[in-house]
Each structure stands twice: as C-alpha cells, then as structure tokens.
Design an enzyme around this catalytic site. Structure first.
Site, PDB file in Angstrom:
ATOM      1  N   GLU A  40    -128.142 -24.118 -63.581  1.00  0.00           N
ATOM      2  CA  GLU A  40    -128.188 -23.465 -65.074  1.00  0.00           C
ATOM      3  C   GLU A  40    -127.014 -22.405 -65.398  1.00  0.00           C
ATOM      4  OE1 GLU A  40    -129.915 -24.965 -67.785  1.00  0.00           O
ATOM      5  OE2 GLU A  40    -131.767 -24.609 -66.151  1.00  0.00           O
ATOM      6  N   GLY A  91    -135.917 -24.800 -80.281  1.00  0.00           N
ATOM      7  CA  GLY A  91    -135.809 -23.401 -79.570  1.00  0.00           C
ATOM      8  C   GLY A  91    -136.416 -23.196 -78.162  1.00  0.00           C
ATOM      9  N   SER A 137    -133.192 -29.001 -75.884  1.00  0.00           N
ATOM     10  CA  SER A 137    -131.776 -29.618 -76.314  1.00  0.00           C
ATOM     11  C   SER A 137    -132.117 -30.502 -77.614  1.00  0.00           C
ATOM     12  CB  SER A 137    -131.082 -30.642 -75.326  1.00  0.00           C
ATOM     13  OG  SER A 137    -130.788 -29.635 -74.485  1.00  0.00           O
ATOM     14  N   SER A 138    -132.915 -30.127 -78.678  1.00  0.00           N
ATOM     15  CA  SER A 138    -133.239 -30.762 -79.806  1.00  0.00           C
ATOM     16  C   SER A 138    -131.980 -31.060 -80.475  1.00  0.00           C
ATOM     17  CB  SER A 138    -134.287 -30.215 -80.761  1.00  0.00           C
ATOM     18  OG  SER A 138    -133.904 -28.666 -80.896  1.00  0.00           O
ATOM     19  N   SER A 139    -131.215 -29.971 -80.523  1.00  0.00           N
ATOM     20  CA  SER A 139    -129.757 -30.065 -81.279  1.00  0.00           C
ATOM     21  C   SER A 139    -128.942 -31.238 -80.566  1.00  0.00           C
ATOM     22  CB  SER A 139    -129.081 -28.833 -81.353  1.00  0.00           C
ATOM     23  OG  SER A 139    -129.064 -28.166 -80.426  1.00  0.00           O
ATOM     24  N   GLU A 155    -120.540 -28.717 -82.051  1.00  0.00           N
ATOM     25  CA  GLU A 155    -121.330 -27.352 -81.825  1.00  0.00           C
ATOM     26  C   GLU A 155    -120.576 -26.202 -81.566  1.00  0.00           C
ATOM     27  OE1 GLU A 155    -125.552 -26.542 -80.578  1.00  0.00           O
ATOM     28  OE2 GLU A 155    -124.808 -28.581 -80.077  1.00  0.00           O
ATOM     29  N   ASP A 166    -125.861 -30.900 -72.190  1.00  0.00           N
ATOM     30  CA  ASP A 166    -127.155 -31.564 -73.029  1.00  0.00           C
ATOM     31  C   ASP A 166    -126.574 -32.926 -73.563  1.00  0.00           C
ATOM     32  OD1 ASP A 166    -128.029 -29.067 -72.352  1.00  0.00           O
ATOM     33  OD2 ASP A 166    -127.760 -28.359 -74.125  1.00  0.00           O
ATOM     34  N   TYR A 221    -126.077 -15.604 -74.768  1.00  0.00           N
ATOM     35  CA  TYR A 221    -125.366 -16.783 -74.128  1.00  0.00           C
ATOM     36  C   TYR A 221    -123.787 -16.849 -74.142  1.00  0.00           C
ATOM     37  CZ  TYR A 221    -124.497 -21.868 -73.229  1.00  0.00           C
ATOM     38  OH  TYR A 221    -123.872 -23.047 -72.616  1.00  0.00           O
TER      39      TYR A 221
HETATM   40  C1  GLA Z   1    -127.528 -24.668 -73.152  1.00  0.00           C
HETATM   41  C2  GLA Z   1    -126.236 -25.002 -73.407  1.00  0.00           C
HETATM   42  C3  GLA Z   1    -125.849 -26.016 -72.052  1.00  0.00           C
HETATM   43  C4  GLA Z   1    -126.074 -25.107 -70.836  1.00  0.00           C
HETATM   44  C5  GLA Z   1    -127.504 -24.618 -70.786  1.00  0.00           C
HETATM   45  C6  GLA Z   1    -127.621 -23.655 -69.586  1.00  0.00           C
HETATM   46  O1  GLA Z   1    -128.536 -25.768 -72.947  1.00  0.00           O
HETATM   47  O2  GLA Z   1    -126.302 -25.999 -74.308  1.00  0.00           O
HETATM   48  O3  GLA Z   1    -124.518 -26.333 -72.232  1.00  0.00           O
HETATM   49  O4  GLA Z   1    -125.077 -24.186 -70.750  1.00  0.00           O
HETATM   50  O5  GLA Z   1    -127.803 -23.774 -71.951  1.00  0.00           O
HETATM   51  O6  GLA Z   1    -127.551 -24.358 -68.377  1.00  0.00           O
END
Ligand code: GLA
Length: 381
Positions: free
Chosen positions: A34, A123, A127-129, A161, A173, A222
């Site tokens: 992560e 949310g 990774s819906s987007s 993005e 993602d 982030y």
């Molecule tokens: C989000 C980002 C990814 C990654 C994760 C954390 O999903 O889109 O690229 O950085 O957070 O691991």
C-alpha cells in the site's frame, strides 16, 4: 437478465438504436503493497467481480455522448476537439480525461454513444474510478480497432487521473483492472512494470468488508503522503524510495522529519512484505501470509497513519477469528474504505457473524461484506 443485458436495453431506450459493443473492466482489491506504487515499489492486487460495464456504438461525428444510468440518468456530451473539465457532472471527467490522453496517441479516434453502469462501491478504496477509465479505454479500443495493450491503457488512465482529474495516484489500480488474471493475484513492479501472477488458493475466500466510514480529505492526505515520501527519498539521495534500504534510512534519519522517516519506513518494509507475500502465496504458506498482512496493517496504522479507529477495530475482530489461518488488513488509499481478508472457507461464516455482531454496536456504522472472486482484467485476453 445480466447487468450487461439490462444496460443494452437502457442504451436502446435512450439512444433509439442497438449498441454494437459491450465492455467491462473490474475494480480491484489490494492484498498488500500500500502506497508503494508511486514510490516505484511493489504491489499485489487482484481484480474483482465488481466493475464498470459500458454498451457503446460509434457515431459518425466527433461527439461523445455518455448516459450514466446509475447517476440519475445524467447525460454528458462533448466534442472530441474541445474537451473541458465538467464542474457539474464530475463523473464525466474520467471519460473526458481518458479521451484527451487517448487522442494524443491515436488522433484519429472518433465519436461514440455510451451507456455506463458500475457496481464498484464508490469511495471504498476498490478503484471504481480506475475501472471506469479502463472500461472507457477498452470501449474506444474496440470501437476503433486501436492497437492498445493493457499496460499502455493503464498508463493513459493514470495520465487522465493525474493531469485532468487532479489526483496524483500511482499505476496500480489501472494496471490490475487491465491485466489481472482470473483466480490470481498480480505482483507488479511499479518501476519496471513487470508482472507476475500467483493463484489464490482455492481453500481461501477473498472477503472484503466495507467499513462505510465516510472518507474525508482523502486527496489532500494522499498527496501529502506522496510529498513526504519524495522528500524522504531525496534526503537519502534517491529519486524514489525504491532503492532505499533500512541502512540508508537509519543513516539519513537526521536529515528528515519524524513523519518523513516513518512514511519511508512503511514503504521500505512494505516493499519487502509484498515480495514475501508473493512467495508465501506461491507456497500456499498461510501462516506467513497472515503475519505479513498483520504487519502491513500495523505499519499503515503507526508509520503511514492512514487507518481509522473503525478500520482498526474490524481488523482486530476479524483477526481474532481467523488467527494465523487467514490474513486481514486495510486495503486501498486509506482514511476509511475497506478491509481485505483471506479467510479459510470454513471460517467465512464466523467472520461475517463477528462483524455483524460487533461492528455496528461499537462504531454505529453498518459494514457491508462481500465474498469476492479474482477476475480477468479488461485487456488480459
Ligand atoms: C489509491 C491510488 C493507488 C495507490 C493506493 C494506495 O488507490 O489510486 O495508486 O497509491 O491508493 O496503495
């Protein structure tokens, strides 16, 4: 009727003719690794059986018209040579951003009518987007027979993005949504983009629990994490944290803030855990997987500071049930979202039960539990 069949009907009703192409791209769950992707590190995600569906057809002008059937049937329309950011229908910026990026590589792309529907919880860190971006790319690649492979598609999605939507995400993602294999997790080296697949043992369920914690300040937190990692890498004389070792980190401790030190500590240790997890998965060594997922969670909680009390509680009560027979940790960007768990099939009911019995009583929130499967990516053939 399948979701796709229903969408084909909705396309027909709205546009007044039959769509010619059907595309799907999955969301993802990250097993481990992560906040390592934008640091040139390792990740180990799987594509899941939730995703974005699109029914589409070419148009003979340069317009794109998108019907979002799940979002009050909102419609967004724009010309390919004049793509602006849409403040009103923010969902449409994923399509817009992707098409700006795609046209830079394939200037001859033409217009299309699209009906879109997705079932990735939004949310939730699933990774819906990215699944939306990859579905749009798959769709235009099919409609216009473009020689677009999964890695290139993922890079275009990430570019959309980063440059258009305004989130500095890494490549994980989009790449897993494009390239995942059914029944497998995918080790991705985010520096070389090398990929290796490992099957998830059939005796395990892939259980995702959505904490339903409303995520706030996600983008700013982030982006702050990303900057802290970059500053720590520079303090050690590197461009990214990828080459950094624990020795490098100790040697440069005085050159960085405590927060930067801990962020780098998470990334360096997480990269090692991710490679170890891939080996443990190949060897079906559950005790090691259990330990690595546990350590990853603690590292996200204490070093990277991206968990919440509700998420920590879910990990604690599920961990008490599965012990070293399974693994559990927060998954995704953090500050809410989901917990991922590898659970021996005979313990899945007990996991559901403990979550239903204890989580709401403690937090006032109702969790959603999904027993998922690992699925094929949109470009994986
Ligand atoms: C989000 C980002 C990814 C990654 C994760 C954390 O999903 O889109 O690229 O950085 O957070 O691991």
């Amino acid at each position: 009727m399948s979701r796709m069949q229903k969408l084909a009907q909705q396309f027909n009703q709205f546009f007044g003719y039959q769509g010619t192409h059907e595309c799907h791209a999955p969301g993802r769950v990250n097993l481990i690794g992560e906040h390592t992707d934008y640091n040139g590190g390792f990740v180990l995600p799987a594509a899941i059986n939730f995703g974005t569906d699109i029914v589409a057809a070419k148009r003979d002008d340069n317009k794109v018209k998108v019907l979002a059937v799940d979002i009050n049937e909102e419609v967004s329309e724009f010309a390919l040579n004049d793509i602006q950011f849409d403040e009103q229908y923010s969902w449409s910026n994923y399509v817009r951003g992707v098409l700006i990026a795609l046209q830079k590589v394939f200037p001859k792309v033409g217009g299309a009518d699209l009906a879109v529907s997705g079932n990735v919880p939004q949310g939730a860190g699933l990774s819906s987007s990215a699944s939306f971006e990859i579905a749009v790319l798959k769709c235009f690649a099919s409609l216009y027979e473009l020689p677009l492979d999964g890695v290139k598609a993922a890079l275009l999605g990430q570019q959309a993005e980063n440059e258009f939507v305004g989130c500095s995400c890494g490549i994980m993602d989009q790449l897993i949504s494009a390239m995942g294999h059914k029944g497998h997790a995918m080790l991705l080296d985010c520096e070389s983009l090398d990929i290796a697949h490992s099957s998830i043992p059939a005796a395990l369920d892939l259980v995702i629990i959505n904490s339903n914690v409303k995520r706030g300040l996600v983008d700013s937190e982030y982006n702050t994490r990303r900057e802290q990692c970059e500053t720590a890498a520079r303090a050690m004389g590197f461009k990214t944290l990828r080459p950094a070792t624990m020795q490098d980190l100790q040697a440069s401790k005085d050159k960085m803030s405590d927060a930067e030190y801990r962020r780098a500590h998470h990334v360096i240790t997480e990269n090692q855990r991710t490679k170890d997890m891939f080996d443990a998965l190949n060897a079906a060594d559950m005790a090691t997987m259990s330990r690595l997922m546990g350590e990853s969670h603690v590292s996200m909680r204490d070093d990277f500071e991206i968990t919440t009390s509700q998420i920590d509680y879910l990990v604690e009560i599920i961990g008490d049930v599965i012990k070293e027979q399974g693994g559990v940790r927060m998954t995704g960007g953090g500050f809410g979202g989901c917990v991922v768990s590898l659970v021996p099939k005979n313990l899945t009911e007990a996991v559901k039960q403990v979550v239903n019995e204890k989580y709401e009583a403690k937090t006032g929130l109702k969790a959603s539990i999904f027993v998922c499967s690992a699925e094929q990516g949109a470009f994986a053939g």
